[in-house]
Design a protein around this motif. Structure first.
Motif, PDB file in Angstrom:
ATOM      1  N   ASP A  19       0.826  -1.210   0.000  1.00  0.00           N
ATOM      2  CA  ASP A  19       0.000   0.000   0.000  1.00  0.00           C
ATOM      3  C   ASP A  19       0.864   1.265   0.000  1.00  0.00           C
ATOM      4  O   ASP A  19       0.597   2.205  -0.756  1.00  0.00           O
ATOM      5  N   ALA A  20       1.897   1.299   0.835  1.00  0.00           N
ATOM      6  CA  ALA A  20       2.780   2.465   0.872  1.00  0.00           C
ATOM      7  C   ALA A  20       3.550   2.598  -0.435  1.00  0.00           C
ATOM      8  O   ALA A  20       3.753   3.713  -0.933  1.00  0.00           O
ATOM      9  N   PHE A  21       3.960   1.476  -1.007  1.00  0.00           N
ATOM     10  CA  PHE A  21       4.677   1.507  -2.280  1.00  0.00           C
ATOM     11  C   PHE A  21       3.781   2.070  -3.383  1.00  0.00           C
ATOM     12  O   PHE A  21       4.202   2.938  -4.150  1.00  0.00           O
ATOM     13  N   VAL A  22       2.544   1.589  -3.459  1.00  0.00           N
ATOM     14  CA  VAL A  22       1.610   2.066  -4.488  1.00  0.00           C
ATOM     15  C   VAL A  22       1.348   3.553  -4.310  1.00  0.00           C
ATOM     16  O   VAL A  22       1.350   4.317  -5.282  1.00  0.00           O
ATOM     17  N   ALA A  80      16.299  11.001  -6.032  1.00  0.00           N
ATOM     18  CA  ALA A  80      15.857  11.360  -4.687  1.00  0.00           C
ATOM     19  C   ALA A  80      15.129  10.217  -3.983  1.00  0.00           C
ATOM     20  O   ALA A  80      15.190  10.108  -2.750  1.00  0.00           O
ATOM     21  N   LEU A  81      14.431   9.373  -4.731  1.00  0.00           N
ATOM     22  CA  LEU A  81      13.566   8.350  -4.115  1.00  0.00           C
ATOM     23  C   LEU A  81      14.039   6.913  -4.359  1.00  0.00           C
ATOM     24  O   LEU A  81      13.398   5.974  -3.896  1.00  0.00           O
ATOM     25  N   ARG A  82      15.121   6.727  -5.073  1.00  0.00           N
ATOM     26  CA  ARG A  82      15.619   5.389  -5.426  1.00  0.00           C
ATOM     27  C   ARG A  82      15.844   4.520  -4.186  1.00  0.00           C
ATOM     28  O   ARG A  82      15.364   3.383  -4.118  1.00  0.00           O
ATOM     29  N   ASP A  83      16.585   5.006  -3.207  1.00  0.00           N
ATOM     30  CA  ASP A  83      16.921   4.182  -2.047  1.00  0.00           C
ATOM     31  C   ASP A  83      15.681   3.798  -1.247  1.00  0.00           C
ATOM     32  O   ASP A  83      15.518   2.644  -0.852  1.00  0.00           O
ATOM     33  N   GLU A  84      14.793   4.765  -1.024  1.00  0.00           N
ATOM     34  CA  GLU A  84      13.549   4.495  -0.288  1.00  0.00           C
ATOM     35  C   GLU A  84      12.686   3.478  -1.048  1.00  0.00           C
ATOM     36  O   GLU A  84      12.122   2.558  -0.461  1.00  0.00           O
ATOM     37  N   THR A  85      12.598   3.640  -2.362  1.00  0.00           N
ATOM     38  CA  THR A  85      11.785   2.741  -3.178  1.00  0.00           C
ATOM     39  C   THR A  85      12.394   1.345  -3.223  1.00  0.00           C
ATOM     40  O   THR A  85      11.692   0.344  -3.019  1.00  0.00           O
TER      41      THR A  85
END
Length: 187
Positions: A19-22, A80-85
């Motif tokens: 859900d958080a990923f989507v 910016a979001l690669r590591d979190e994703t």
């Protein structure tokens, strides 16, 4: 001459992270991919696997695919979001590079609550399979001859992918039952 490509991408996520990923994907990655020429065609939750996210994206040609993927993956939003994703992902390498049959759309115009996707290995008997998919009212994608010229992995399986349809023959390698996510263009 156009050589359209449709990628079927299946991501296995860490338990409880879908859900958080989507939400992040829809907020951060749909518009930014579209801005560099990537057609985000449909995004789905797998009804039989709470940790799987499935999506389709399209390109008009291999050259456009390379340019658009480079623009996105070398761009500021992915940086910016690669590591979190990537921290949410167990596997993002389950990718098929496909093409619609000539004269066919390749993806359904709409989905009525659920999309059935079935994948068969392509062999010499594919014409009978294609006829069965047509008779069952499904849309169909075939393996793209490639090559994959971008750094992201793509499976080299030769396949037929049916989208929708009833009464299709058995023997598929994989069956997916998918529900569109809130921002999925294919609904």
């Amino acid at each position: 001459m156009s050589d359209p490509i449709i990628e079927l991408r299946q991501y296995t996520l860490k338990p409880g992270r879908r859900d958080a990923f989507v939400e992040r994907f829809e907020r951060e990655f749909v518009d930014t991919q579209q801005a560099v020429g990537i057609d985000v065609l449909g995004m789905f939750a797998d009804l039989d696997d709470a940790d799987r996210f499935v999506w389709f994206r399209g390109f008009s040609s291999l050259q456009q695919r390379d340019a658009s993927l480079a623009a996105f993956y070398d761009g500021p939003v992915w940086a910016a979001l690669r590591d979190e994703t990537n921290a949410d992902l167990i596997d993002s390498d389950d990718v098929l590079m496909l093409r619609p049959r000539p004269g066919k759309p390749g993806l359904p115009v709409s989905v009525f609550g659920e999309l059935a996707v079935r994948v068969w290995s392509l062999d010499d008997g594919s014409s009978a399979l294609e006829a069965a998919i047509d008779a069952g009212g499904g849309d169909m994608l075939l393996s793209h001859p490639g090559p994959n010229t971008f750094r992201l992995p793509v499976r080299d399986d030769r396949v037929v992918v049916a989208l929708g349809g009833d009464g299709l023959p058995g023997g598929e390698l994989q069956t997916l039952r998918l529900r569109p996510t809130p921002r999925s263009p294919l609904r």
